[in-house]
Design an enzyme around this catalytic site. Structure first.
Site, PDB file in Angstrom:
ATOM      1  N   VAL A  73      45.439  -3.001  18.202  1.00 27.20           N
ATOM      2  CA  VAL A  73      46.068  -2.645  19.547  1.00 27.20           C
ATOM      3  C   VAL A  73      47.405  -2.934  19.422  1.00 27.20           C
ATOM      4  CG1 VAL A  73      45.982  -3.535  22.144  1.00 27.20           C
ATOM      5  CG2 VAL A  73      43.834  -3.376  20.727  1.00 27.20           C
ATOM      6  N   ASP A  74      48.328  -1.770  19.755  1.00 25.46           N
ATOM      7  CA  ASP A  74      49.796  -1.923  19.634  1.00 25.46           C
ATOM      8  C   ASP A  74      50.396  -2.001  21.111  1.00 25.46           C
ATOM      9  OD1 ASP A  74      52.455  -1.968  19.177  1.00 25.46           O
ATOM     10  OD2 ASP A  74      52.361  -0.244  17.983  1.00 25.46           O
ATOM     11  N   GLU A 113      37.847  -0.027  17.550  1.00 20.57           N
ATOM     12  CA  GLU A 113      39.505   0.134  17.161  1.00 20.57           C
ATOM     13  C   GLU A 113      40.134  -0.553  16.079  1.00 20.57           C
ATOM     14  OE1 GLU A 113      41.467   2.313  17.111  1.00 20.57           O
ATOM     15  OE2 GLU A 113      42.761   2.737  19.026  1.00 20.57           O
ATOM     16  N   THR A 154      46.047   3.102  23.801  1.00 18.38           N
ATOM     17  CA  THR A 154      44.830   3.938  23.527  1.00 18.38           C
ATOM     18  C   THR A 154      43.582   3.445  23.952  1.00 18.38           C
ATOM     19  OG1 THR A 154      46.103   4.570  21.398  1.00 18.38           O
ATOM     20  CG2 THR A 154      43.672   4.809  21.282  1.00 18.38           C
ATOM     21  N   GLY A 178      48.743  -0.679  23.452  1.00 14.08           N
ATOM     22  CA  GLY A 178      47.519  -0.880  24.225  1.00 14.08           C
ATOM     23  C   GLY A 178      46.916   0.354  24.990  1.00 14.08           C
ATOM     24  N   LYS A 229      48.613  -6.553  17.676  1.00 12.21           N
ATOM     25  CA  LYS A 229      50.048  -6.982  17.496  1.00 12.21           C
ATOM     26  C   LYS A 229      50.471  -8.001  18.809  1.00 12.21           C
ATOM     27  CE  LYS A 229      51.620  -3.005  15.226  1.00 12.21           C
ATOM     28  NZ  LYS A 229      52.570  -1.820  15.108  1.00 12.21           N
TER      29      LYS A 229
END
Ligand code: IMP
Ligand code: MG
Length: 181
Positions: free
Chosen positions: A105-106, A102, A110, A108, A134
């Site tokens: 990861v923002d 990926e 997804t 999470g 992040k």
């Protein structure tokens, strides 16, 4: 020094830092999967295409690359947990060693969706790799192979976009707040 695009506030991770970190991660993955005869690398479109291209070219274990395209419903519905599957893998992954690649990861959600969906197909193993995560007050999700922790701001470049712009910058840069607010 070339001038930064006016949409950008600053470079957070430069090209050299990315390239050397990608190499180190590829070495770690190659060591961890040594003896595995065909690692199934799943790159998530669109954002991970550049990272996956660089990473896989440094792998020394036999591997196959496949793609999945996902779309989240956007920031306003980020808490709804809704992720849309736009394009699935070409092959079944049952009994295979699978590595999800990926871009970022923002929240999470997804990665969580991917772990649930791909985990349900009973791979032999399932791990995650993300270039950046992040920093949040609460850690969103553990990632097996992580490039960089970055501040919780909107970033572009090295595959990451804002409204499909700035994806092919060779570095990761913070977008000016006034551009996206
Ligand atoms: P999630 O919130 O962890 O589910 O992040 C979902 C997706 O949002 C990521 O795979 C990216 O495509 C996108 N995204 C999140 N934060 C950023 C950012 O700062 N820049 C560009 N894309 C982002
Ligand atoms: Mg993405």
């Amino acid at each position: 020094m070339s001038v930064l695009n006016p949409d950008l506030a600053r470079i957070i991770v430069n090209q050299e830092e990315i390239q050397s970190r990608v190499r180190v991660i590829a070495e770690q993955i190659s060591a961890d999967y040594s003896g595995v005869n065909n690692l199934y690398v799943v790159a998530i479109l669109k954002g991970a295409f550049i990272f996956a291209a660089d990473l896989t070219r440094h792998l020394t274990v036999p591997h196959t690359i496949d793609f999945m395209a996902l779309s989240s419903y956007g920031k306003s519905t980020a808490l709804s947990g809704e992720v849309r599957l736009l394009m699935d893998l070409r092959e079944p992954i049952t009994h295979r060693h699978v590595l999800i690649v990926e871009d970022i990861v923002d929240s999470g959600q997804t990665l969580e969706y991917l772990l649930k969906t791909l985990g349900g197909r009973l791979p032999k193993s399932l791990k995650t790799c993300a270039l950046v995560r992040k920093e949040k007050e609460v850690i969103t999700l553990p990632v097996d192979y992580l490039g960089f922790e970055i501040p919780d701001v909107w970033v572009v470049g090295y595959g990451l976009d804002y409204a499909e712009i700035h994806r092919t910058l060779p570095y990761i840069a913070e977008l000016k707040k006034e551009v996206y607010t």
